[in-house]
Motif scaffolding. Structure first.
Motif, PDB file in Angstrom:
ATOM      1  N   ALA A  26      -8.681  15.619   4.375  1.00  0.00           N
ATOM      2  CA  ALA A  26      -9.315  15.351   3.193  1.00  0.00           C
ATOM      3  C   ALA A  26      -8.828  16.043   1.810  1.00  0.00           C
ATOM      4  O   ALA A  26      -9.314  15.724   0.801  1.00  0.00           O
ATOM      5  N   MET A  27      -7.664  16.843   2.237  1.00  0.00           N
ATOM      6  CA  MET A  27      -7.046  17.443   1.020  1.00  0.00           C
ATOM      7  C   MET A  27      -6.376  16.122   0.110  1.00  0.00           C
ATOM      8  O   MET A  27      -6.130  16.503  -0.821  1.00  0.00           O
ATOM      9  N   GLU A  28      -5.957  15.063   0.928  1.00  0.00           N
ATOM     10  CA  GLU A  28      -5.158  14.146   0.405  1.00  0.00           C
ATOM     11  C   GLU A  28      -5.827  12.820   0.005  1.00  0.00           C
ATOM     12  O   GLU A  28      -5.214  11.895  -0.509  1.00  0.00           O
ATOM     13  N   GLN A  29      -7.159  12.697   0.381  1.00  0.00           N
ATOM     14  CA  GLN A  29      -7.869  11.406   0.308  1.00  0.00           C
ATOM     15  C   GLN A  29      -9.200  11.739  -0.053  1.00  0.00           C
ATOM     16  O   GLN A  29      -9.861  12.777   0.481  1.00  0.00           O
ATOM     17  N   ASN A  30     -10.001  11.019  -0.883  1.00  0.00           N
ATOM     18  CA  ASN A  30     -11.308  11.022  -1.208  1.00  0.00           C
ATOM     19  C   ASN A  30     -12.432  10.890   0.048  1.00  0.00           C
ATOM     20  O   ASN A  30     -13.413  11.635  -0.066  1.00  0.00           O
ATOM     21  N   PHE A  31     -11.786  10.312   0.830  1.00  0.00           N
ATOM     22  CA  PHE A  31     -12.776  10.130   2.307  1.00  0.00           C
ATOM     23  C   PHE A  31     -11.922   9.756   3.208  1.00  0.00           C
ATOM     24  O   PHE A  31     -10.765   9.402   3.434  1.00  0.00           O
ATOM     25  N   PHE A  36     -14.258   0.116  12.797  1.00  0.00           N
ATOM     26  CA  PHE A  36     -14.569   0.927  11.584  1.00  0.00           C
ATOM     27  C   PHE A  36     -16.052   1.083  11.647  1.00  0.00           C
ATOM     28  O   PHE A  36     -16.884   0.128  11.644  1.00  0.00           O
ATOM     29  N   ILE A  37     -16.646   2.400  11.530  1.00  0.00           N
ATOM     30  CA  ILE A  37     -17.851   2.782  11.730  1.00  0.00           C
ATOM     31  C   ILE A  37     -18.607   3.360  10.622  1.00  0.00           C
ATOM     32  O   ILE A  37     -19.753   3.770  10.447  1.00  0.00           O
ATOM     33  N   GLY A  38     -17.559   3.951   9.764  1.00  0.00           N
ATOM     34  CA  GLY A  38     -17.894   4.496   8.521  1.00  0.00           C
ATOM     35  C   GLY A  38     -17.138   5.447   8.072  1.00  0.00           C
ATOM     36  O   GLY A  38     -15.700   5.363   8.400  1.00  0.00           O
ATOM     37  N   ILE A  39     -17.351   6.480   7.080  1.00  0.00           N
ATOM     38  CA  ILE A  39     -16.467   7.463   6.480  1.00  0.00           C
ATOM     39  C   ILE A  39     -17.026   8.880   6.464  1.00  0.00           C
ATOM     40  O   ILE A  39     -18.126   8.740   6.629  1.00  0.00           O
ATOM     41  N   ILE A  40     -16.169   9.874   6.377  1.00  0.00           N
ATOM     42  CA  ILE A  40     -16.800  11.068   6.048  1.00  0.00           C
ATOM     43  C   ILE A  40     -16.172  11.513   4.418  1.00  0.00           C
ATOM     44  O   ILE A  40     -14.916  11.330   4.452  1.00  0.00           O
ATOM     45  N   ARG A  41     -16.971  11.699   3.552  1.00  0.00           N
ATOM     46  CA  ARG A  41     -16.512  11.799   2.345  1.00  0.00           C
ATOM     47  C   ARG A  41     -16.065  13.538   2.266  1.00  0.00           C
ATOM     48  O   ARG A  41     -16.479  14.264   2.884  1.00  0.00           O
ATOM     49  N   PHE A  82       0.933  -1.195  -0.018  1.00  0.00           N
ATOM     50  CA  PHE A  82      -0.004   0.023   0.111  1.00  0.00           C
ATOM     51  C   PHE A  82       0.769   1.300  -0.051  1.00  0.00           C
ATOM     52  O   PHE A  82       1.712   1.169   0.849  1.00  0.00           O
ATOM     53  N   HIS A  83       0.756   2.020  -0.921  1.00  0.00           N
ATOM     54  CA  HIS A  83       1.369   3.181  -1.180  1.00  0.00           C
ATOM     55  C   HIS A  83       1.163   4.530  -0.191  1.00  0.00           C
ATOM     56  O   HIS A  83       1.868   5.544  -0.276  1.00  0.00           O
ATOM     57  N   ARG A  84      -0.074   4.346   0.466  1.00  0.00           N
ATOM     58  CA  ARG A  84      -0.629   5.449   1.256  1.00  0.00           C
ATOM     59  C   ARG A  84      -1.038   4.777   2.641  1.00  0.00           C
ATOM     60  O   ARG A  84      -1.922   3.922   2.490  1.00  0.00           O
ATOM     61  N   LYS A  85      -0.692   5.544   3.715  1.00  0.00           N
ATOM     62  CA  LYS A  85      -1.526   5.141   4.716  1.00  0.00           C
ATOM     63  C   LYS A  85      -2.622   6.282   5.252  1.00  0.00           C
ATOM     64  O   LYS A  85      -1.987   7.141   5.507  1.00  0.00           O
ATOM     65  N   ASN A  86      -3.879   6.089   4.939  1.00  0.00           N
ATOM     66  CA  ASN A  86      -4.748   7.001   5.151  1.00  0.00           C
ATOM     67  C   ASN A  86      -5.471   6.598   6.801  1.00  0.00           C
ATOM     68  O   ASN A  86      -5.962   5.672   7.212  1.00  0.00           O
ATOM     69  N   GLU A  87      -4.783   7.446   7.636  1.00  0.00           N
ATOM     70  CA  GLU A  87      -5.192   7.175   9.327  1.00  0.00           C
ATOM     71  C   GLU A  87      -6.479   7.618   9.449  1.00  0.00           C
ATOM     72  O   GLU A  87      -7.171   8.502   8.832  1.00  0.00           O
ATOM     73  N   PRO A  88      -7.159   6.678  10.192  1.00  0.00           N
ATOM     74  CA  PRO A  88      -8.529   6.858  10.617  1.00  0.00           C
ATOM     75  C   PRO A  88      -8.906   8.092  11.576  1.00  0.00           C
ATOM     76  O   PRO A  88      -7.774   8.361  12.316  1.00  0.00           O
TER      77      PRO A  88
END
Length: 138
Positions: A100-105, A115-120, A80-86
């Protein structure tokens, strides 16, 4: 403002178990037309976000790998090339704007890391715009 207001709950989110195959990921992402999906472990904890780029790099860097034999590759074998921290459900909206500047959600977890969901990104931008263009208080 608490982020729970913007949360898209897990039951409405497309995600994959980390034990899934590369082919399952490709097909699910194509079907839903997503470029990234959260990956969860057996306990429902957020692991990382799988992106189209991760899948493409695996295809490019694995000799003789093609769509048909992607069913033999587990997502655990993909770098995995990115680690999107929750972010915690307890966080305030202002804390996730940079993410949010670096990921879609932004993945959201409870106090136990489940995990309970996402914010877009869209909801985050709408919130920021509402703050920028809100009438000034006299």
């Amino acid at each position: 403002m608490n982020i729970a207001f913007f949360l898209i709950p897990k039951k409405e989110v497309v995600y994959l178990p980390i034990q899934s195959t590369m082919r399952q990921a490709l097909e699910k992402m194509e079907y839903h037309r997503y470029s990234a999906v959260p990956l969860l472990d057996q306990e429902g904890k957020y692991v990382t976000t799988l992106t189209e780029g991760d899948l493409l790099w695996k295809l490019k860097n694995t000799p003789n790998l093609n769509f048909h034999n992607t069913e033999n590759i587990r997502l655990t074998e993909i770098p995995f090339h990115r680690k999107n921290e929750p972010i915690s459900i307890q966080a305030e909206m202002e804390h996730i704007i940079t993410r949010a500047m670096e990921q879609n959600f932004v993945p959201v977890t409870d106090d136990k890391g489940i995990f309970i969901g996402i914010i877009r990104r869209r909801e985050i931008i709408e919130y920021c715009a509402s703050q920028m263009f809100a009438p000034a208080a006299n």
